[in-house]
Design an enzyme around this catalytic site. Sequence first.
Site, PDB file in Angstrom:
ATOM      1  N   SER A   9       0.717  -1.342  -0.108  1.00 48.37           N
ATOM      2  CA  SER A   9      -0.375   0.338   0.124  1.00 48.37           C
ATOM      3  C   SER A   9       0.954   1.291   0.267  1.00 48.37           C
ATOM      4  O   SER A   9       0.464   2.268  -0.343  1.00 48.37           O
ATOM      5  CB  SER A   9      -1.212  -0.128   1.172  1.00 48.37           C
ATOM      6  OG  SER A   9      -1.449  -0.828   0.638  1.00 48.37           O
ATOM      7  N   THR A  10       1.465   0.975   0.153  1.00 46.97           N
ATOM      8  CA  THR A  10       2.470   2.470   0.840  1.00 46.97           C
ATOM      9  C   THR A  10       4.395   2.550   0.639  1.00 46.97           C
ATOM     10  O   THR A  10       4.795   0.942   0.551  1.00 46.97           O
ATOM     11  CB  THR A  10       3.453   3.340   1.924  1.00 46.97           C
ATOM     12  OG1 THR A  10       3.432   2.270   3.222  1.00 46.97           O
ATOM     13  CG2 THR A  10       1.104   2.742   3.069  1.00 46.97           C
TER      14      THR A  10
END
Length: 189
Positions: A9-10
């Site tokens: 996600s990041t």
Amino acid sequence: MIKYYIRVSTVEQKLHRQLLAYKDADITYIDKTSGKDMNRPKLQEMLTNLLPKDIVVVKSLDRLSRNTMDLLEIVKQIQDKGATLKVLDKDIDTATPIGKFFLTVIGAVAELERENINKRIKEGIAIAKEQGKYKGRKKGSIELKGESLNRFKIFYKKGFNKTELSKEFKVSRSTIYRWEKVLKERNQI
């Protein structure tokens, strides 16, 4: 060809768990972005480059998508290309009858959710109407008249397509079709 899709996600999140989960890929695609939608560069690249008999591998379904509708769309694109999907943590393989069944169940759940959402929207509108809070669109709010009517006729005659017209007049394409129908009935275009 085996195509392994990895998503975190990041940028700060680690890829190690997914990288170690599968080592037989011919190509690995890595996105470092949210799975909330399908606007991910490596996902789109992988889907675009799929060939018949390719196998798409993911560690888990949530790596492919966090949204059931998007997941089904991704799987449909994979299948439409003649490729299959393999999900490692659930031992799902759409090349098998059980894998196809699993995706059918997911599809049924998604359809049920769509129907429930539509039902809740209609119920909400009915309640708002009873309370006098919902009256729908203002009558005539997207009517074509005056200078706008003249501009529309000019653009229409110049061959602007429905999408271009809807952008120019800031209305939906269905409104453009309605305007076209009305103006043809009046012999104005």
